[in-house]
Design an enzyme around this catalytic site. Structure first.
Site, short mmCIF file in Angstrom:
data_model
loop_
_atom_site.label_atom_id
_atom_site.label_comp_id
_atom_site.label_asym_id
_atom_site.label_seq_id
_atom_site.Cartn_x
_atom_site.Cartn_y
_atom_site.Cartn_z
N LEU A 1 0.83 -1.21 0.00
CA LEU A 1 0.00 0.00 0.00
C LEU A 1 0.86 1.26 0.00
O LEU A 1 1.81 1.38 0.77
CB LEU A 1 -0.93 0.01 1.22
CG LEU A 1 -2.02 -1.06 1.26
CD1 LEU A 1 -2.75 -1.00 2.60
CD2 LEU A 1 -3.01 -0.89 0.10
N CYS A 2 0.48 2.20 -0.84
CA CYS A 2 1.20 3.47 -0.94
C CYS A 2 1.29 4.18 0.40
O CYS A 2 2.33 4.72 0.76
CB CYS A 2 0.51 4.36 -1.97
SG CYS A 2 1.15 6.04 -2.06
N PHE A 3 0.18 4.18 1.16
CA PHE A 3 0.15 4.95 2.40
C PHE A 3 0.90 4.27 3.54
O PHE A 3 1.00 4.84 4.63
CB PHE A 3 -1.29 5.28 2.78
CG PHE A 3 -1.85 6.44 1.99
CD1 PHE A 3 -1.69 7.74 2.43
CD2 PHE A 3 -2.49 6.23 0.78
CE1 PHE A 3 -2.17 8.81 1.70
CE2 PHE A 3 -2.97 7.28 0.03
CZ PHE A 3 -2.82 8.59 0.49
#
Length: 229
Positions: free
Chosen positions: A121-123
């Site tokens: 996940l990017c976050f």
């Protein structure tokens, strides 16, 4: 995604920058261009969500309680030659905007590398230009360079999604609930000032709609594109 691709092409032709804000009609996982499709099944909570592949890089984003932006700028703009210059402008103006809305945010700075490599996940990833609140990432951006123009994507996490419960948003971190349209309305003049662009509200042209429709069919709505890696 197809509209953003169409705007990238029209920006290259017109040599005029285009800013777009939008949300998603249902919780959707967007894979970064270089991510493997099979890796999406490693994130159990988003298995039932729709899935697309972005033209820009980075980690997977669960688009739900958030605001997405895209900015297309001609490569003639000297700020487009630096990978981080446009990131800095957008993220610094976002920090100013969030402060006006009662949220204290900052630039990440020098993050520690994840010992097991980049998370899916990017976050859950960190770069030096990310925007953080209380130690958590709330905004990240990625780019794709095309013929004569650059497309920059970004996402601002306003709240936690049930399809990505491990990611708190601004409301959980700061106790401030910000609607997407409120953020857009306050951020736009700040972006206009820092980018030195007088944005005019407008609709897609017929040519942009036609190209977006064609690109959707041939790429972004096609399993061959989404599952290509």
């Amino acid at each position: 995604m197809a509209v953003d691709e169409s705007l990238l092409e029209s920006t290259a032709d017109s040599q005029r920058p285009t800013l777009r804000f939008y949300q998603w009609s249902e919780p959707t996982l967007s894979l970064g261009y270089f991510q493997k499709y099979a890796d999406r099944w490693s994130h159990a909570e988003s298995r039932d969500a729709a899935c697309v592949r972005r033209a820009s890089g980075g980690g997977a984003i669960l688009h739900d309680v958030e605001l997405t932006y895209s900015y297309c700028v001609p490569t003639a703009d000297p700020r487009s030659t630096s990978v981080t210059s446009l990131f800095d402008l957008f993220h610094q103006s976002l920090i100013v905007t969030l402060a006006e809305l009662g949220v204290t945010a900052a630039i990440c700075g020098k993050p520690q590398k994840h010992p097991e490599g980049d998370p899916f996940l990017c976050f859950e990833r960190r770069s030096s230009v990310d925007v953080i609140v209380d130690g958590y990432k709330v905004c990240g951006s990625a780019q794709r360079r095309g013929r004569g123009a650059v497309l920059q994507h970004g996402s601002i996490l306003l709240g936690r999604s049930t399809a990505a419960p491990q990611l708190p948003g601004i409301v959980e971190l700061a106790g401030v609930r910000i609607a997407a349209d409120e953020l857009q309305n306050v951020w736009l003049p700040n972006l206009s000032q820092i980018l030195q662009v007088n944005f005019e509200i407008g609709a897609l042209t017929g040519g942009e709609i036609d190209l977006a429709t064609e690109t959707e069919k041939s790429r972004f709505a096609s399993p061959d594109w989404t599952e290509k890696k």
